[in-house]
Scaffold this motif. Structure first.
Motif, PDB file in Angstrom:
ATOM      1  N   LYS A  65       0.805  -1.226   0.000  1.00 36.33           N
ATOM      2  CA  LYS A  65       0.000   0.000   0.000  1.00 36.33           C
ATOM      3  C   LYS A  65       0.838   1.275   0.000  1.00 36.33           C
ATOM      4  O   LYS A  65       0.409   2.292  -0.548  1.00 36.33           O
ATOM      5  N   ILE A  66       2.010   1.253   0.644  1.00 36.94           N
ATOM      6  CA  ILE A  66       2.753   2.513   0.812  1.00 36.94           C
ATOM      7  C   ILE A  66       4.027   2.576  -0.016  1.00 36.94           C
ATOM      8  O   ILE A  66       4.720   3.599   0.012  1.00 36.94           O
ATOM      9  N   ALA A  67       4.350   1.530  -0.761  1.00 42.20           N
ATOM     10  CA  ALA A  67       5.553   1.570  -1.588  1.00 42.20           C
ATOM     11  C   ALA A  67       5.413   2.638  -2.671  1.00 42.20           C
ATOM     12  O   ALA A  67       4.326   2.890  -3.190  1.00 42.20           O
ATOM     13  N   HIS A 101       3.175   6.322  11.691  1.00 45.52           N
ATOM     14  CA  HIS A 101       2.496   5.056  11.975  1.00 45.52           C
ATOM     15  C   HIS A 101       1.273   4.873  11.082  1.00 45.52           C
ATOM     16  O   HIS A 101       0.847   3.737  10.850  1.00 45.52           O
ATOM     17  N   ASN A 102       0.698   5.941  10.625  1.00 46.83           N
ATOM     18  CA  ASN A 102      -0.455   5.856   9.737  1.00 46.83           C
ATOM     19  C   ASN A 102      -0.449   7.033   8.773  1.00 46.83           C
ATOM     20  O   ASN A 102       0.287   8.007   8.954  1.00 46.83           O
ATOM     21  N   ASN A 103      -1.241   6.913   7.729  1.00 43.95           N
ATOM     22  CA  ASN A 103      -1.343   7.960   6.706  1.00 43.95           C
ATOM     23  C   ASN A 103       0.043   8.376   6.198  1.00 43.95           C
ATOM     24  O   ASN A 103       0.303   9.546   5.948  1.00 43.95           O
ATOM     25  N   GLN A 104       0.902   7.390   6.025  1.00 43.86           N
ATOM     26  CA  GLN A 104       2.298   7.713   5.705  1.00 43.86           C
ATOM     27  C   GLN A 104       2.472   8.348   4.333  1.00 43.86           C
ATOM     28  O   GLN A 104       3.310   9.240   4.176  1.00 43.86           O
ATOM     29  N   ILE A 105       1.732   7.906   3.344  1.00 52.83           N
ATOM     30  CA  ILE A 105       1.946   8.422   1.991  1.00 52.83           C
ATOM     31  C   ILE A 105       1.849   9.940   1.970  1.00 52.83           C
ATOM     32  O   ILE A 105       2.738  10.640   1.472  1.00 52.83           O
ATOM     33  N   THR A 118      -1.378   1.382   6.746  1.00 50.99           N
ATOM     34  CA  THR A 118      -1.243   2.688   6.086  1.00 50.99           C
ATOM     35  C   THR A 118       0.044   3.399   6.482  1.00 50.99           C
ATOM     36  O   THR A 118       0.266   4.545   6.099  1.00 50.99           O
ATOM     37  N   GLY A 119       0.879   2.729   7.282  1.00 51.99           N
ATOM     38  CA  GLY A 119       2.112   3.369   7.722  1.00 51.99           C
ATOM     39  C   GLY A 119       3.159   2.339   8.085  1.00 51.99           C
ATOM     40  O   GLY A 119       3.102   1.179   7.637  1.00 51.99           O
ATOM     41  N   THR A 120       4.105   2.752   8.904  1.00 52.03           N
ATOM     42  CA  THR A 120       5.180   1.855   9.349  1.00 52.03           C
ATOM     43  C   THR A 120       5.487   2.134  10.815  1.00 52.03           C
ATOM     44  O   THR A 120       5.322   3.252  11.303  1.00 52.03           O
ATOM     45  N   ASP A 121       5.950   1.100  11.504  1.00 51.51           N
ATOM     46  CA  ASP A 121       6.290   1.249  12.916  1.00 51.51           C
ATOM     47  C   ASP A 121       7.797   1.441  13.088  1.00 51.51           C
ATOM     48  O   ASP A 121       8.571   1.364  12.136  1.00 51.51           O
TER      49      ASP A 121
END
Length: 389
Positions: free
Chosen positions: A70-72, A266-270, A317-320
């Motif tokens: 999803k975020i790549a 953590h979320n909504n990273q894009i 939607t994000g990364t930790d």
């Protein structure tokens, strides 16, 4: 209570606007080396844990897309592709700097037994300690205590809080949140209110008036008024513009430090990462152009880093919080290389990248190459990284 102790106490209540006067120095008697007074380091700390895998992207590795459906960042958006790596599209000007040969990337920077706490990992980076070691003074502060001879203001931090990396035992340093207040104070001293509290306002005015560092800053700002380069409009850009003014105004500081928050994605990273990297790109490119126009780029080295990277696999939607990530070096006659292997996404430690280059090796390289300083004197015993400068 003597004047020195008074100023130490009042500095705590003034957001670090004034720290210790009467800069005390010590010569490097053990080795007899003298500091190279021409070079300047500018540190930009990305607070929150920048996602290095979505900053300098291993698009040539299929595992990148498998772990981040999803975020790549899609291959067609990646710019300045080099050996399976490329920049996030928001860093278009970083790519231009790289193409000009003035940007180096040190890949997979971290440290053994990494800590995923923001506060603790920042402390480790700022003191150059081991992960289980606690130090009272910053790595740059220890350097300044030893090596900067006869300097009234060897370092300057532009931020809302003091930075542990610059904490010293005896060397003078200063933290400034709002340069406009300094400029206004210089021109409107009798009328300016620095605080709504009358007692605190009195203390702050006393500090402004009594600190030699403020006088040096004002003189540098006045001297740099003849320069008028354009800068992007964002808070980091403004901080770097002030730093540029002081450098062009010939302030004697060797170390400048500032930061940019907002990288805890953590979320909504894009959307969030795009926004923060755009701020970083525009600010750094403004500063880079300023230094280049004024023939200062060879003297000034920018260092961009974060306290850790993010985990390889997305959380939706994000990364930790993760471990290793890239450090970026701009200017300072760097060799414009990518140093280190591409991130190994097939060999992970509990889902995290395994570091290749210890951040203290980068510090050792900067101290040795920029200031002819032996890093072992401040208990940094790491190997110098070849090929950066």
């Amino acid at each position: 209570m003597n004047r020195r102790n008074f100023l130490q106490l009042t500095a705590t209540g003034t957001s670090g606007l004034l720290l210790l006067p009467n800069f005390l120095t010590a010569q490097n008697l053990m080795f007899g080396d003298e500091i190279n007074s021409d070079n300047i380091l500018v540190f930009i700390q990305l607070n929150g844990g920048n996602d290095g895998l979505n900053t300098f992207i291993p698009f040539g590795n299929p595992l990148y897309y498998e772990n981040r459906p999803k975020i790549a960042v899609s291959k067609d958006k990646i710019i300045n592709a080099i050996k399976g790596m490329g920049f996030h599209p928001a860093l278009k000007d970083f790519a231009s700097i790289s193409q000009e040969g003035n940007l180096s990337i040190i890949q997979n920077v971290g440290y053994p037994n990494p800590n995923r706490s923001h506060f603790r990992s920042q402390e480790i980076w700022q003191t150059a300690s081991d992960s289980n070691q606690f130090l009272d003074y910053g790595w740059l502060g220890r350097f300044l205590d030893i090596q900067c001879k006869d300097e009234d203001l060897p370092s300057l931090n532009i931020d809302s809080i003091d930075n542990l990396a610059l904490k010293t035992q005896s060397a003078n340093n200063i933290t400034i949140k709002d340069f406009n207040k300094i400029v206004r104070y210089n021109t409107e001293e009798s009328e300016l209110k620095l605080s709504d509290n009358p007692q605190l306002d009195f203390v702050r005015k006393l500090q402004y008036a009594s600190n030699d560092g403020m006088d040096l800053i004002n003189k540098a700002l006045q001297k740099s008024q003849k320069f008028n380069e354009n800068y992007a409009t964002n808070p980091l850009s403004k901080n770097l513009e002030w730093i540029a003014k002081l450098i062009k105004g010939e302030l004697s500081s060797k170390i400048y430090y500032t930061s940019l928050n907002g990288f805890d994605t953590h979320n909504n990273q894009i959307q969030t990462h795009q926004k923060q990297l755009t701020i970083l790109n525009d600010a750094v490119f403004s500063f880079y152009n300023d230094m280049k126009i004024n023939n200062l780029l060879n003297r000034v080295t920018m260092v961009v880093f974060s306290e850790f990277g993010r985990r390889v696999k997305e959380n939706g939607t994000g990364t930790d919080h993760g471990t290793a990530g890239p450090m970026i070096i701009i200017g300072g006659n760097n060799k414009g290389k990518i140093i280190g292997k591409n991130p190994d996404l097939s060999k992970l430690d509990n889902g995290d990248l395994i570091f290749e280059n210890d951040f203290r090796s980068v510090y050792a390289t900067l101290l040795k190459e920029k200031f002819n300083f032996n890093p072992k004197l401040i208990n940094i015993k790491n190997t110098i990284i070849e090929g950066v400068f």
